[in-house]
Design a protein around this motif. Structure first.
Motif, PDB file in Angstrom:
ATOM      1  N   LYS A  88      29.934 -12.150 -29.285  1.00 32.60           N
ATOM      2  CA  LYS A  88      30.227 -10.887 -29.988  1.00 32.60           C
ATOM      3  C   LYS A  88      30.941 -11.150 -31.315  1.00 32.60           C
ATOM      4  O   LYS A  88      30.557 -10.634 -32.350  1.00 32.60           O
ATOM      5  CB  LYS A  88      31.095  -9.965 -29.105  1.00 32.60           C
ATOM      6  N   SER A  89      32.004 -11.960 -31.254  1.00 32.25           N
ATOM      7  CA  SER A  89      32.746 -12.249 -32.497  1.00 32.25           C
ATOM      8  C   SER A  89      31.888 -13.052 -33.460  1.00 32.25           C
ATOM      9  O   SER A  89      31.906 -12.808 -34.667  1.00 32.25           O
ATOM     10  CB  SER A  89      34.024 -13.039 -32.192  1.00 32.25           C
ATOM     11  N   THR A  90      31.150 -13.996 -32.923  1.00 33.92           N
ATOM     12  CA  THR A  90      30.295 -14.814 -33.788  1.00 33.92           C
ATOM     13  C   THR A  90      29.298 -13.924 -34.516  1.00 33.92           C
ATOM     14  O   THR A  90      29.054 -14.089 -35.717  1.00 33.92           O
ATOM     15  CB  THR A  90      29.557 -15.884 -32.958  1.00 33.92           C
ATOM     16  N   PHE A 208      34.884  -4.094 -36.668  1.00 32.92           N
ATOM     17  CA  PHE A 208      36.124  -4.203 -35.891  1.00 32.92           C
ATOM     18  C   PHE A 208      35.909  -5.203 -34.766  1.00 32.92           C
ATOM     19  O   PHE A 208      34.998  -5.040 -33.952  1.00 32.92           O
ATOM     20  CB  PHE A 208      36.475  -2.856 -35.254  1.00 32.92           C
ATOM     21  N   ASP A 209      36.752  -6.228 -34.688  1.00 26.58           N
ATOM     22  CA  ASP A 209      36.639  -7.192 -33.585  1.00 26.58           C
ATOM     23  C   ASP A 209      37.848  -7.053 -32.667  1.00 26.58           C
ATOM     24  O   ASP A 209      38.921  -7.570 -32.956  1.00 26.58           O
ATOM     25  CB  ASP A 209      36.540  -8.623 -34.129  1.00 26.58           C
ATOM     26  N   GLU A 210      37.668  -6.337 -31.594  1.00 26.85           N
ATOM     27  CA  GLU A 210      38.718  -6.092 -30.602  1.00 26.85           C
ATOM     28  C   GLU A 210      40.045  -5.674 -31.255  1.00 26.85           C
ATOM     29  O   GLU A 210      41.081  -6.311 -31.056  1.00 26.85           O
ATOM     30  CB  GLU A 210      38.919  -7.334 -29.727  1.00 26.85           C
ATOM     31  N   PRO A 211      40.006  -4.585 -32.017  1.00 27.07           N
ATOM     32  CA  PRO A 211      41.198  -4.205 -32.792  1.00 27.07           C
ATOM     33  C   PRO A 211      42.390  -3.792 -31.942  1.00 27.07           C
ATOM     34  O   PRO A 211      43.506  -3.769 -32.437  1.00 27.07           O
ATOM     35  CB  PRO A 211      40.705  -3.020 -33.630  1.00 27.07           C
TER      36      PRO A 211
END
Ligand SMILES: Nc1ncnc2c1ncn2[C@@H]1O[C@H](COP(=O)(O)OP(=O)(O)OP(=O)(O)O)[C@@H](O)[C@H]1O
Ligand SMILES: [Mg+2]
Length: 289
Positions: A88-90, A208-211
């Protein structure tokens, strides 16, 4: 697109109204509207804001992204879910080339982001990014943190940058903290500042990455509220989160990733009520229990 809530008439102090108030001069020079996008054949074409095709990312032996394709439409809120390590982050970081994909295509506002001749910085600025950890500069005041980008990169005057920042700080309820330092703020406040910092760059999409993952539970709501209000006003958003309530309420589309692939994509109802793959069923059972 199945949006139901976009482009509401906004109050004067809304994010959308603030967008309108800003001096567009600084961005007009390099901004190409999607509707004006020029295809490789030279004609204009209407297209998604972001088109991702067959994205691959290898870290040595590890296949972090395995043929990911996805379109994100203007005004759409896409929530990306999946187990830890699923990519997901990648994926999110690849969109603005914080990670350089091994192969594939990312077309953002008609521009091929992986074309070596493209000035990536110009286009990357149109993608705001908010991380789990806020990454504010500790030695700078909040005002400086949120105005340094527009002043340095967009060449906006100090006065204009501060005017816009003040309006956005007001919107997230933190106008009175402009002269504070990050260490003087709570986690939820810091994350709201990180959102303001991204918005000050006048982005066309917010990633947004796990904000809310690093926040104490009582601060999660205040950050989600800011995100919800952005979504309601039509901001295009791609959000990696474990906040399933947020996904159900705000997402136009939920994407489930596992093992570097998109295994399912659909409306929140489809994904949460009727997951098709065993992996999605297992994941949802674990996060919804
Ligand atoms: N810089 C890196 N170098 C090597 N491997 C990496 C790097 N970044 C990520 N990976 C690996 O790539 C895979 C995908 O990682 P990624 O961070 O995208 O997963 P994720 O879905 O965001 O997970 P999480 O929910 O834990 O944040 C993982 O196996 C991870 O260990
Ligand atoms: Mg991650």
């Amino acid at each position: 697109m199945t949006t139901k809530k976009k482009k509401k008439n906004s109050a004067d102090n809304s994010f959308a109204a603030i967008e309108k108030k800003i001096d567009k001069k600084a961005t007009d020079a390099h901004e190409m509207k999607p509707s004006e996008a020029v295809s490789s054949e030279g004609g204009t074409m209407s297209e998604s804001l972001i088109m991702v095709r067959n994205l691959e990312k290898h870290y040595g032996e590890l296949h972090a992204l395995d043929g990911v394709s996805m379109n994100i439409e203007k005004g759409e809120v896409v929530v990306i879910i999946g187990p830890s390590g699923s990519g997901k982050s990648t994926f999110l970081r690849s969109l603005n080339l914080l990670e350089v994909p091994t192969s594939g295509e990312i077309i953002f506002e008609g521009v091929n982001m992986l074309d070596k001749h493209v000035d990536i910085n110009v286009h990357r600025q149109k993608m705001g990014m908010v991380f789990q950890h806020f990454n504010l500069f500790p030695h700078m005041t909040i005002m400086k943190n949120v105005t340094i980008g527009p002043m340095k990169l967009l060449k906006v005057s100090k006065e204009e940058a501060e005017k816009r920042a003040t309006e956005l700080l007001k919107r997230v309820g933190l106008a009175d903290r402009a002269n504070a330092y990050p260490s003087q703020l709570s986690g939820g406040q810091k994350q709201r500042i990180a959102i303001v910092r991204a918005l000050c760059m006048q982005p066309d999409v917010m990633l947004f990455d796990e904000p809310t993952s690093a926040l104490d539970p009582e601060m999660v709501g205040e950050v989600l509220e800011v995100m919800k209000s952005l979504a309601k006003e039509g901001m295009t958003m791609a959000v990696v989160t474990h906040e399933m309530g947020f996904a159900k309420e705000v997402a136009d589309r939920v994407v489930f990733m596992a093992d570097g692939k998109i295994l399912e994509t659909g409306s929140p109802e489809e994904i949460f009520s009727n997951p098709k793959t065993e992996k999605a069923k297992q994941f949802l059972a674990s996060v919804l229990s």
